[in-house]
Scaffold this active site. Structure first.
Site, mmCIF file in Angstrom:
data_model
loop_
_atom_site.group_PDB
_atom_site.id
_atom_site.type_symbol
_atom_site.label_atom_id
_atom_site.label_comp_id
_atom_site.label_asym_id
_atom_site.label_seq_id
_atom_site.Cartn_x
_atom_site.Cartn_y
_atom_site.Cartn_z
ATOM 1 C CE1 TYR A 160 41.103 37.889 36.768
ATOM 2 C CE2 TYR A 160 43.034 36.857 37.759
ATOM 3 C CZ TYR A 160 42.087 37.865 37.750
ATOM 4 O OH TYR A 160 42.121 38.854 38.697
ATOM 5 C CG HIS A 215 41.411 37.869 44.170
ATOM 6 N ND1 HIS A 215 40.128 37.907 44.655
ATOM 7 C CD2 HIS A 215 42.169 37.237 45.111
ATOM 8 C CE1 HIS A 215 40.093 37.325 45.842
ATOM 9 N NE2 HIS A 215 41.316 36.905 46.140
ATOM 10 N NE ARG A 253 37.983 40.452 41.098
ATOM 11 C CZ ARG A 253 38.921 39.864 40.370
ATOM 12 N NH1 ARG A 253 39.811 40.601 39.725
ATOM 13 N NH2 ARG A 253 38.961 38.548 40.268
#
Length: 346
Positions: A255, A247, A243
């Protein structure tokens, strides 16, 4: 939109169009969310388009799918109307759930799309139930569950796979490994090198395929569907994808670094598939430009439709909370009990 086949040039062009449509829909949804027009959370599918389109192109229109919290791509690939989807995102009455579900809960039972789901791992048990229904009625159709890499750690996933494997249900479990469960790298979540190794525990086939290649995904799901229809039970497919966005919209993404995203974007599923079609003479640059313009116009129309749609009234808040009893459920439970596959039907 109807189901498509990637075995001919027309079907491959339609697959490209649907990937473009997913990209444009989610890019626009991201902009609308940033402008404050969409309530709730939004999880975008940008970068993963080849998975949904490749998988759904291998299915028949009567096959079932279950989705995840990142479900816009699955909906469009299954043939849902972007106008009603956009209306749902904006909380309007003309949305698929009358504006009450929002981004994470779009469903269309008439299209056998059994719902996006905000609960991680909730789709596979539903797909196992749909597959059991197909088997019970001796129907030539299957149920495919989309799930993420993080969901593979959920207990209900393994309950569903175990049941489907034990009863040889016509199911496909497709893991979208986008390498992060929210912000946790996949290698920190699981003790296997490939998530497809999970299949060994249930003595069913497990494959890992390139999720940036719509053709590879399509061929893997076609094989799994044929196996399911032959009565040989479920298949576990891991697709490695990525992706491009966080998120959720607004995710600070501590991250990962931008270089990692750029490496994956060099293998963009839309660009590489379009180049392949052009190289084979199945598409011209001009036709690609026309496709992009057509998709942009369709999403612009979807936004206009959603913005002009009616808001649900406060009095409608308690509508649709209960369904009519289904008499066949009792007969179904009794049949399973008699077959030794169910508990007390009461």
């Amino acid at each position: 939109m109807t189901s498509i086949s990637m075995k001919n040039s027309g079907g491959r062009e339609e697959a490209l169009r649907r990937m473009l449509l997913i990209r444009e829909f989610d890019s626009t949804a991201g902009d609308l969310f940033a402008d404050g027009d969409i309530p709730g959370f939004v999880h975008l599918y940008i970068g993963e388009e080849a998975v949904a389109v490749g998988a759904c192109a291998a299915l028949d229109g009567d096959d079932f799918i279950t989705s995840t919290h990142r479900g816009h791509g699955h909906c469009i690939a299954k043939g849902l109307d972007p106008r009603r989807m956009m209306a749902e995102l904006l909380g309007k009455r003309e949305g698929y759930c009358n504006g009450k579900g929002g981004s994470m809960h779009i469903a269309d039972v008439d299209a056998n799309m059994l719902g996006a789901n905000g609960i991680v791992g909730a789709g596979p048990p539903l797909a196992a139930g749909a597959a059991l229904t197909c088997q019970y009625h001796d129907e030539d159709r299957v149920a495919l569950a989309f799930l993420g890499d993080g969901a593979v750690a959920q207990g209900q996933i393994h309950e569903a796979i175990n049941l489907a494997a034990t009863w040889d249900l016509p199911a496909v479990f497709l893991v979208e490994n986008n390498h992060f469960g929210e912000g946790t790298p996949v290698e920190e979540q699981h003790n296997v090198e490939k998530l497809s190794e999970t299949a060994e525990s249930y003595n069913i086939p497990g494959f890992t395929v390139d999720g940036m290649d719509v053709t590879a995904v399509n061929e893997a799901v076609e094989e799994a569907r044929e196996r399911a229809l032959a009565g040989d039970g479920p298949t576990f497919i891991e697709v490695e994808t990525y992706r491009y966005r966080g998120h959720f919209e607004g995710d600070p993404e501590p991250y990962r670094d931008e270089e990692d995203v750029e490496r994956w974007q060099q293998r963009d599923p839309i660009d590489t598939f379009a180049d392949r079609l052009i190289d084979r003479g199945e598409l011209t640059e001009s036709e690609l430009d026309d496709l992009r313009a057509e998709v942009e116009a369709e999403i612009e129309e979807a936004v206009a439709f959603a913005q002009e749609a009616d808001e649900p009234t406060p009095e409608e808040a308690y509508d649709d909370m209960f369904g009519e009893p289904v008499p066949e459920i009792e007969r179904f439970a009794s049949a399973l009990h008699a077959d030794g596959r169910g508990g007390d039907p009461q």
